[in-house]
Design a protein around this motif. Structure first.
Motif, PDB file in Angstrom:
ATOM      1  N   GLN A  26      -2.926   5.350  -1.611  1.00 49.70           N
ATOM      2  CA  GLN A  26      -3.925   4.416  -1.092  1.00 49.70           C
ATOM      3  C   GLN A  26      -3.975   3.338  -2.329  1.00 49.70           C
ATOM      4  OE1 GLN A  26      -7.523   6.523  -0.023  1.00 49.70           O
ATOM      5  NE2 GLN A  26      -6.673   6.584   1.970  1.00 49.70           N
ATOM      6  N   HIS A  27      -2.979   3.312  -3.059  1.00 50.77           N
ATOM      7  CA  HIS A  27      -3.067   2.123  -4.235  1.00 50.77           C
ATOM      8  C   HIS A  27      -2.762   0.803  -3.560  1.00 50.77           C
ATOM      9  CE1 HIS A  27      -1.540   5.712  -6.954  1.00 50.77           C
ATOM     10  NE2 HIS A  27      -2.833   5.613  -7.407  1.00 50.77           N
ATOM     11  N   GLN A  28      -3.185  -0.179  -4.180  1.00 51.46           N
ATOM     12  CA  GLN A  28      -2.969  -1.535  -3.688  1.00 51.46           C
ATOM     13  C   GLN A  28      -2.244  -2.179  -4.946  1.00 51.46           C
ATOM     14  OE1 GLN A  28      -6.068  -3.556  -1.264  1.00 51.46           O
ATOM     15  NE2 GLN A  28      -7.245  -2.041  -1.954  1.00 51.46           N
ATOM     16  N   HIS A  84       0.860  -1.200  -0.063  1.00 44.91           N
ATOM     17  CA  HIS A  84      -0.165  -0.085  -0.205  1.00 44.91           C
ATOM     18  C   HIS A  84       0.769   1.344   0.079  1.00 44.91           C
ATOM     19  CE1 HIS A  84      -3.438  -2.546   1.398  1.00 44.91           C
ATOM     20  NE2 HIS A  84      -2.612  -3.286   1.850  1.00 44.91           N
ATOM     21  N   CYS A  85       0.366   2.126  -0.765  1.00 46.12           N
ATOM     22  CA  CYS A  85       1.429   3.357  -0.809  1.00 46.12           C
ATOM     23  C   CYS A  85       0.504   4.314  -0.265  1.00 46.12           C
ATOM     24  CB  CYS A  85       1.680   4.002  -2.371  1.00 46.12           C
ATOM     25  SG  CYS A  85       0.477   4.640  -3.317  1.00 46.12           S
ATOM     26  N   SER A  86       0.917   5.715  -0.065  1.00 43.26           N
ATOM     27  CA  SER A  86       0.207   6.708   0.525  1.00 43.26           C
ATOM     28  C   SER A  86      -0.905   7.313  -0.427  1.00 43.26           C
ATOM     29  CB  SER A  86       1.267   7.887   1.199  1.00 43.26           C
ATOM     30  OG  SER A  86       1.901   8.310  -0.167  1.00 43.26           O
ATOM     31  N   ASP A 145       8.343   0.244  -4.514  1.00 44.37           N
ATOM     32  CA  ASP A 145       7.948   1.376  -5.189  1.00 44.37           C
ATOM     33  C   ASP A 145       6.556   1.230  -5.746  1.00 44.37           C
ATOM     34  OD1 ASP A 145       9.984   2.733  -4.582  1.00 44.37           O
ATOM     35  OD2 ASP A 145      11.006   2.721  -6.398  1.00 44.37           O
ATOM     36  N   CYS A 146       5.402   1.721  -5.363  1.00 36.01           N
ATOM     37  CA  CYS A 146       4.189   1.582  -6.067  1.00 36.01           C
ATOM     38  C   CYS A 146       4.104   1.653  -7.441  1.00 36.01           C
ATOM     39  CB  CYS A 146       3.208   2.601  -5.630  1.00 36.01           C
ATOM     40  SG  CYS A 146       1.675   2.685  -6.481  1.00 36.01           S
ATOM     41  N   PRO A 147       3.743   0.550  -8.401  1.00 33.81           N
ATOM     42  CA  PRO A 147       3.727   0.441  -9.787  1.00 33.81           C
ATOM     43  C   PRO A 147       2.824   1.536 -10.363  1.00 33.81           C
ATOM     44  CG  PRO A 147       3.316  -1.679  -8.838  1.00 33.81           C
ATOM     45  CD  PRO A 147       3.143  -0.406  -7.678  1.00 33.81           C
ATOM     46  N   LYS A 148       2.120   2.036  -9.512  1.00 32.32           N
ATOM     47  CA  LYS A 148       1.120   3.094 -10.211  1.00 32.32           C
ATOM     48  C   LYS A 148       1.553   4.447 -10.157  1.00 32.32           C
ATOM     49  CE  LYS A 148      -2.996   0.061  -9.204  1.00 32.32           C
ATOM     50  NZ  LYS A 148      -2.557  -0.978  -8.446  1.00 32.32           N
ATOM     51  N   CYS A 149       2.145   4.896  -9.022  1.00 33.55           N
ATOM     52  CA  CYS A 149       2.349   6.110  -9.112  1.00 33.55           C
ATOM     53  C   CYS A 149       4.011   6.254  -8.376  1.00 33.55           C
ATOM     54  CB  CYS A 149       1.646   6.770  -7.897  1.00 33.55           C
ATOM     55  SG  CYS A 149       1.866   6.401  -6.224  1.00 33.55           S
ATOM     56  N   GLY A 150       4.597   5.194  -8.267  1.00 35.24           N
ATOM     57  CA  GLY A 150       6.169   5.431  -8.098  1.00 35.24           C
ATOM     58  C   GLY A 150       6.362   5.685  -6.456  1.00 35.24           C
TER      59      GLY A 150
HETATM   60 ZN    ZN Z   1       0.721   4.288  -5.474  1.00 34.99          ZN
END
Ligand code: ZN
Length: 102
Positions: free
Chosen positions: A22-24, A18-20, A40-45
């Motif tokens: 709120q992506h899972q 989980h990133c800040s 590292d979140c794949p959606k937003c880095g």
């Molecule tokens: Zn993210």
């Protein structure tokens, strides 16, 4: 970084990060692999962790706001609060349904 083994037969475990924002992100690791504390979140880095309630803080990427800009932004606190609450509700309901949030 090459992947030596890509076999589907290898036992895997799925870990949700989980990133800040709120992506899972569900990542699959080999069962014996050591899962890193952050990813590292794949959606937003942004950095993500397995702790949903306490994701790692986002590094400061927003430009510094002047005091005036800050005041302008706050001129309608109740309205901003409503929008925020609405967004949070939307995120929560989407999360429950398992939808991927971008
Ligand atoms: Zn993210």
């Amino acid at each position: 970084m090459g992947e030596a083994e890509r076999g589907e037969a290898a036992p895997r475990k799925q870990v949700t990060f989980h990133c800040s924002q709120q992506h899972q992100s569900v990542l699959a690791f080999a069962r014996e692999a050591v899962v890193p504390e952050s990813w590292d979140c794949p959606k937003c880095g942004l950095p993500a962790s397995m702790d949903e309630l306490n994701p790692p803080p986002a590094p400061r990427i927003e430009p510094y706001k002047t005091h005036l800009a800050y005041v302008k932004e706050r001129r309608s606190d109740t309205e901003a609060e409503d929008i925020l609450q609405e967004a949070i509700q939307l995120l929560r309901s989407r999360r429950k349904s398992g939808e991927i949030i971008f």
